[in-house]
Write an enzyme that holds these catalytic residues in place. Sequence first.
Site, PDB file in Angstrom:
ATOM      1  N   GLY A   1       1.622   0.392   8.575  1.00  0.00           N
ATOM      2  CA  GLY A   1       0.234  -0.020   8.134  1.00  0.00           C
ATOM      3  C   GLY A   1      -0.949   0.604   8.539  1.00  0.00           C
ATOM      4  N   SER A   2      -2.009   0.014   8.310  1.00  0.00           N
ATOM      5  CA  SER A   2      -3.220   0.636   8.652  1.00  0.00           C
ATOM      6  C   SER A   2      -3.621   0.887  10.402  1.00  0.00           C
ATOM      7  CB  SER A   2      -4.465  -0.071   8.106  1.00  0.00           C
ATOM      8  OG  SER A   2      -4.546  -1.358   8.833  1.00  0.00           O
ATOM      9  N   THR A   3      -4.251   2.097  10.794  1.00  0.00           N
ATOM     10  CA  THR A   3      -4.515   2.129  12.042  1.00  0.00           C
ATOM     11  C   THR A   3      -5.361   0.880  12.455  1.00  0.00           C
ATOM     12  OG1 THR A   3      -4.552   4.600  11.588  1.00  0.00           O
ATOM     13  CG2 THR A   3      -5.741   3.713  13.547  1.00  0.00           C
TER      14      THR A   3
ATOM     15  N   GLY B   1      -3.012  -1.618  13.399  1.00  0.00           N
ATOM     16  CA  GLY B   1      -2.073  -1.313  14.494  1.00  0.00           C
ATOM     17  C   GLY B   1      -2.725  -1.344  15.913  1.00  0.00           C
TER      18      GLY B   1
ATOM     19  N   GLU C   1       3.750   2.958  12.953  1.00  0.00           N
ATOM     20  CA  GLU C   1       3.700   4.105  11.937  1.00  0.00           C
ATOM     21  C   GLU C   1       2.394   3.877  11.168  1.00  0.00           C
ATOM     22  OE1 GLU C   1       3.333   5.894   8.886  1.00  0.00           O
ATOM     23  OE2 GLU C   1       5.107   4.896   8.269  1.00  0.00           O
TER      24      GLU C   1
ATOM     25  N   CYS D   1       1.692   7.011   3.360  1.00  0.00           N
ATOM     26  CA  CYS D   1       1.104   7.485   4.698  1.00  0.00           C
ATOM     27  C   CYS D   1       1.176   8.785   4.835  1.00  0.00           C
ATOM     28  CB  CYS D   1       1.789   6.865   6.102  1.00  0.00           C
ATOM     29  SG  CYS D   1       3.567   6.785   5.665  1.00  0.00           S
TER      30      CYS D   1
ATOM     31  N   GLU E   1      -8.428   7.708   5.211  1.00  0.00           N
ATOM     32  CA  GLU E   1      -7.296   7.686   4.021  1.00  0.00           C
ATOM     33  C   GLU E   1      -7.586   6.729   3.067  1.00  0.00           C
ATOM     34  OE1 GLU E   1      -3.961   5.159   5.763  1.00  0.00           O
ATOM     35  OE2 GLU E   1      -2.715   6.680   5.018  1.00  0.00           O
TER      36      GLU E   1
ATOM     37  N   LYS F   1       8.667  -9.426   8.876  1.00  0.00           N
ATOM     38  CA  LYS F   1       7.717  -9.951   7.777  1.00  0.00           C
ATOM     39  C   LYS F   1       7.408  -9.036   6.698  1.00  0.00           C
ATOM     40  CE  LYS F   1       2.750  -9.932   7.315  1.00  0.00           C
ATOM     41  NZ  LYS F   1       2.774  -9.983   6.071  1.00  0.00           N
TER      42      LYS F   1
HETATM   43  P1  NDP Z   1      -2.800  -3.573   6.719  1.00  0.00           P
HETATM   44  O1  NDP Z   1      -2.534  -2.619   7.843  1.00  0.00           O
HETATM   45  O2  NDP Z   1      -3.775  -4.681   6.922  1.00  0.00           O
HETATM   46  O3  NDP Z   1      -1.192  -4.344   6.316  1.00  0.00           O
HETATM   47  C1  NDP Z   1      -0.113  -3.671   6.739  1.00  0.00           C
HETATM   48  C2  NDP Z   1       0.926  -4.959   6.908  1.00  0.00           C
HETATM   49  O4  NDP Z   1       0.428  -5.417   8.068  1.00  0.00           O
HETATM   50  C3  NDP Z   1       0.851  -5.772   6.128  1.00  0.00           C
HETATM   51  O5  NDP Z   1       2.162  -6.635   5.843  1.00  0.00           O
HETATM   52  C4  NDP Z   1      -0.052  -6.977   6.550  1.00  0.00           C
HETATM   53  O6  NDP Z   1      -0.131  -8.284   6.055  1.00  0.00           O
HETATM   54  C5  NDP Z   1       0.008  -6.863   7.992  1.00  0.00           C
HETATM   55  N1  NDP Z   1      -0.933  -7.376   8.910  1.00  0.00           N
HETATM   56  C6  NDP Z   1      -2.315  -7.346   8.635  1.00  0.00           C
HETATM   57  N2  NDP Z   1      -2.980  -8.050   9.564  1.00  0.00           N
HETATM   58  C7  NDP Z   1      -1.971  -7.975  10.704  1.00  0.00           C
HETATM   59  C8  NDP Z   1      -1.986  -8.507  11.737  1.00  0.00           C
HETATM   60  N3  NDP Z   1      -3.443  -8.841  12.561  1.00  0.00           N
HETATM   61  N4  NDP Z   1      -1.106  -8.526  12.662  1.00  0.00           N
HETATM   62  C9  NDP Z   1       0.273  -8.319  12.179  1.00  0.00           C
HETATM   63  N5  NDP Z   1       0.398  -7.853  10.807  1.00  0.00           N
HETATM   64  C10 NDP Z   1      -1.021  -7.991  10.065  1.00  0.00           C
HETATM   65  O7  NDP Z   1      -3.041  -2.863   5.483  1.00  0.00           O
HETATM   66  P2  NDP Z   1      -3.502  -3.153   3.973  1.00  0.00           P
HETATM   67  O8  NDP Z   1      -2.324  -3.716   3.473  1.00  0.00           O
HETATM   68  O9  NDP Z   1      -4.852  -4.164   4.072  1.00  0.00           O
HETATM   69  O10 NDP Z   1      -4.063  -1.656   3.342  1.00  0.00           O
HETATM   70  C11 NDP Z   1      -5.237  -1.164   3.964  1.00  0.00           C
HETATM   71  C12 NDP Z   1      -5.191   0.202   4.252  1.00  0.00           C
HETATM   72  O11 NDP Z   1      -4.014   0.443   5.205  1.00  0.00           O
HETATM   73  C13 NDP Z   1      -4.739   1.219   3.240  1.00  0.00           C
HETATM   74  O12 NDP Z   1      -5.629   1.394   2.318  1.00  0.00           O
HETATM   75  C14 NDP Z   1      -3.961   2.147   3.892  1.00  0.00           C
HETATM   76  O13 NDP Z   1      -4.990   3.172   4.048  1.00  0.00           O
HETATM   77  C15 NDP Z   1      -3.302   1.481   5.112  1.00  0.00           C
HETATM   78  N6  NDP Z   1      -1.919   1.293   5.138  1.00  0.00           N
HETATM   79  C16 NDP Z   1      -0.982   2.226   5.314  1.00  0.00           C
HETATM   80  C17 NDP Z   1       0.433   2.144   5.236  1.00  0.00           C
HETATM   81  C18 NDP Z   1       1.188   3.220   6.075  1.00  0.00           C
HETATM   82  O14 NDP Z   1       2.493   3.341   5.235  1.00  0.00           O
HETATM   83  N7  NDP Z   1       0.891   3.704   6.981  1.00  0.00           N
HETATM   84  C19 NDP Z   1       0.910   0.845   4.462  1.00  0.00           C
HETATM   85  C20 NDP Z   1      -0.029  -0.032   4.265  1.00  0.00           C
HETATM   86  C21 NDP Z   1      -1.443   0.205   4.389  1.00  0.00           C
HETATM   87  P3  NDP Z   1      -0.869  -8.917   4.874  1.00  0.00           P
HETATM   88  O15 NDP Z   1      -0.454  -8.088   3.677  1.00  0.00           O
HETATM   89  O16 NDP Z   1      -0.514 -10.189   4.772  1.00  0.00           O
HETATM   90  O17 NDP Z   1      -2.456  -8.503   5.165  1.00  0.00           O
END
Ligand code: NDP
Length: 487
Positions: free
Chosen positions: A225-227, A230, A247, A281, A381, A172
């Site tokens: 993505g976000s904690t 996760g 991660e 990150c 963050e 995805k």
């Molecule tokens: P999220 O953790 O919500 O999103 C990251 C990815 O996960 C996106 O593709 C998102 O899809 C998907 N996702 C969201 N909800 C679910 C779920 N329930 N099950 C599985 N996958 C899901 O981060 P955000 O994009 O909302 O960003 C928020 C904060 O997260 C940022 O400000 C940053 O602090 C952190 N972040 C950290 C990253 C890193 O590299 N470690 C990368 C991105 C964000 P969708 O876009 O449709 O919500």
Amino acid sequence: MRHQLFIDGRFVDAESGETLATLNPHDNATLADVALAGKADVDRAVAAAQRAFPAWSRMAAADRGRILLKLADLIDAHTEELAQLESLDTGHPIRDTRRLDVPRTAGCFRYFGGMADKFQGETIPVEAGFLNYTLREPVGVVGQIVPWNFPLMFTSWKMAPALAAGNCIVMKPSEITPLSSLRIAELMAEAGLPPGVVNMVPGLGHVVGQYIAEHPGIAKVAFTGSTATGRRIVQASAGNLKKVQLELGGKGANIVFDDAFLPAAIHGSAFAIFHNQGQACIAGSRLMLHEKIADAFLEQFIPLAQSIRLGNPLDDATEMGPLTSALHRERVLNYVEIAKGEGGELLAGGKSPSGELAHGCYVEPTVVRAKSWRDRVAQEEVFGPFVTVLTFKDDEEAMQIANGTDYGLGSGLWTRDLQRAHKVARELHAGMVWINSYKRVNPGSPFGGVGQSGYGREMGFDAMREYTQVKSVWVNVDAQVPPHFVR
Ligand code: NDP
């Protein structure tokens, strides 16, 4: 290029027929309407991956590697096109996408293409009469959820080791930035990847991401993505006890000691936080200065931050582009208010630029001096061009502050004292440490965090371990009778 889902080697519409516009963060104009996957599409993708798995996993590892090597060459050959696509969709400056994102993507596929036939099991010296060896077998169908901050590069970080090890993939990409991943899918088909081995289902996180994490046909889920998300993934994965690799976020401590070579530390610290608009990150978002050099450091660091050229990502001269979405810009600007509320001192930026950039998702490079390392801006963050300055008086206090968050991803330190450098590197609560540099990555070097920054490692041999499971095989080579039940 195609803007549909990629399932079973073909570009197809979502079953629902839905699409979602992906926007250019420079001016919020629509770039393309991209098919929006739903649960039924994930089911189709999982079924295709399951069909492809037996042949792909049994193919000679060197042949799998050859396909990845060909893909790496195709990515190199399409550098300009991919760089432009990534810049348009994410807001990364073109000078970075050309110089970093695209070559690193090709480099990652090339590294794991070469790795495919070099990752091996072991023979174990067991009791006489028996041969014991291990097989490293692919996990099966893996779900991969890629965020919007480095969509192209993270596509390779996730897919390359998984494919080299013989897994099939349902990925995805973020629906905010799906374009470069979909273009990679096209190039994969051109490189000879069999249908069904990789499937791409851009969709909403709480729908498609959640469903991937729950899906009984998926054996492992890898997420960046976000904690908070996760944590939801771990819960959703419990149904079939998936392997999980996470991660997550970070709040990188970037420590400048009083014996540091300041010109390098100043420029390195600016790169650590402002590269990719701070949407990383591993950003060095806590700038920790020894109190003896803090003023001298800031005297040069603040003008440097203020001189960073903001502009259209497609302009060669641009050093910092817009944030990737309007929603995220609001999130980052909200932290300026939080900082003020906590008594933080705004030293630079703190707002969106006026003039012709006002319509885009831009935020000026922002420097805030926090009152305490326990403040929210020193703990949470922000994920933007927002650096929190803290000072310390000695090594002991530096370690207390550096290790005083729940995160543990990347950290850096600047010093000319060899002993101190290694001592601090050892004591930092982090998955990665950079000494007199920041944010170095390489496909051979393990990447990942500890604590609330997640678990598992991308890159290198560790990534191959993550995408395989061990089978131990016992062979009776000359033992006459089994040792038990002998009468
Ligand atoms: P999220 O953790 O919500 O999103 C990251 C990815 O996960 C996106 O593709 C998102 O899809 C998907 N996702 C969201 N909800 C679910 C779920 N329930 N099950 C599985 N996958 C899901 O981060 P955000 O994009 O909302 O960003 C928020 C904060 O997260 C940022 O400000 C940053 O602090 C952190 N972040 C950290 C990253 C890193 O590299 N470690 C990368 C991105 C964000 P969708 O876009 O449709 O919500």
